[in-house]
Design an enzyme around this catalytic site. Sequence first.
Site, PDB file in Angstrom:
ATOM      1  N   LYS A   1      -1.994   7.795   3.077  1.00 37.92           N
ATOM      2  CA  LYS A   1      -2.354   6.218   3.256  1.00 37.92           C
ATOM      3  C   LYS A   1      -3.459   5.906   4.215  1.00 37.92           C
ATOM      4  CE  LYS A   1       2.589   6.017   2.063  1.00 37.92           C
ATOM      5  NZ  LYS A   1       3.865   5.870   2.760  1.00 37.92           N
TER       6      LYS A   1
ATOM      7  N   PRO B   1       0.655  -1.355  -0.015  1.00 38.55           N
ATOM      8  CA  PRO B   1      -0.096  -0.164  -0.017  1.00 38.55           C
ATOM      9  C   PRO B   1       0.545   1.281  -0.037  1.00 38.55           C
ATOM     10  CG  PRO B   1      -0.156  -1.315   2.005  1.00 38.55           C
ATOM     11  CD  PRO B   1       0.791  -1.884   1.215  1.00 38.55           C
ATOM     12  N   GLU B   2       0.588   2.103  -1.054  1.00 39.31           N
ATOM     13  CA  GLU B   2       0.997   3.613  -1.144  1.00 39.31           C
ATOM     14  C   GLU B   2      -0.299   4.206  -1.550  1.00 39.31           C
ATOM     15  OE1 GLU B   2       4.811   4.732  -2.471  1.00 39.31           O
ATOM     16  OE2 GLU B   2       5.534   2.670  -2.486  1.00 39.31           O
TER      17      GLU B   2
ATOM     18  N   ARG C   1      15.756   4.096   4.054  1.00 41.48           N
ATOM     19  CA  ARG C   1      14.950   3.000   3.209  1.00 41.48           C
ATOM     20  C   ARG C   1      15.876   2.681   2.060  1.00 41.48           C
ATOM     21  NH1 ARG C   1       9.697   3.215   4.194  1.00 41.48           N
ATOM     22  NH2 ARG C   1       9.778   1.174   3.346  1.00 41.48           N
TER      23      ARG C   1
END
Length: 249
Positions: A59, A2-3, A239
């Site tokens: 989100k 999910p983005e 990240r």
Amino acid sequence: MPELPEVEIARRTLAEGALHRTIVAVDDSDDWVCRPHEPGEIAGALTGRQFTEAHRCGKSMWVHSGGATLGLHLGMSGRIVIDAEPAPNSWDRFAVEFEGGGRMALFDKRRLGRAVLDPDHDDLGPDAAEVDRDTFRERVGRGETPIKARLLDQSTVAGIGNLLADEVLFRTSIDPRREAETLDTTELDALRRATRAAVRSALDEGGVHTLAFVIASRDGDGSCPRCEGELERAKVGGRTTWWCPHDQG
DNA sequence: ACACGTGTTATGCG
DNA sequence: TCGCATAACACGTG
């Protein structure tokens, strides 16, 4: 999964499948995902009601029920599932049953998703696909943090995740390690336009996995879709980050 | 066996 | 208090 695009698809799933159905039972027994409420608290607030509207910013999603509002977040691995049999291994971390059969579940193996009553979105920036040009310029184009970290900061602009960030930085030929405040307005405007275009494309095609640079970096052979040079990989903003050292200098 | 991960948040430091 | 960096969280997957 999910983005922003995946969450918007999940919101549409809720809007099409979960509204105007009377809730007869709620499973909020997972006290890690259902927080910070005691087991039974969400059930008590929703049983007997119907969801009436499904909203999203970045989100985060929330559904009105006429009384309490239910906040839903998919975390890193969550999905909204409508009218399916309960998942094995208690992978449905939250679920409501509707009158006459059928249900809505938050399926989430990793348990990083959330189901919360009356969610607080005060720390959320404007939606990345809706934010206007001047607001984007002033919020994104400041600070000494790497531009990628700035894009990932949900209080700056909401909805951009790790894959989408790499995609839009590639599309605009911007080095993810650049300090945010060194970007000029032309670059910031390009970043905003690329974000809108990538979100639109991902919505049409079914998610951020379908974007060209995401495929090239995560599933492909690690070569640049534009110049065919070798992509570079490193941690930026904590990240895993892929970029083309030739095109994104 | 072991590191990694599409996300968020608490904690620490200057 | 602010901005930024890092660890922690949970747990399936390669």
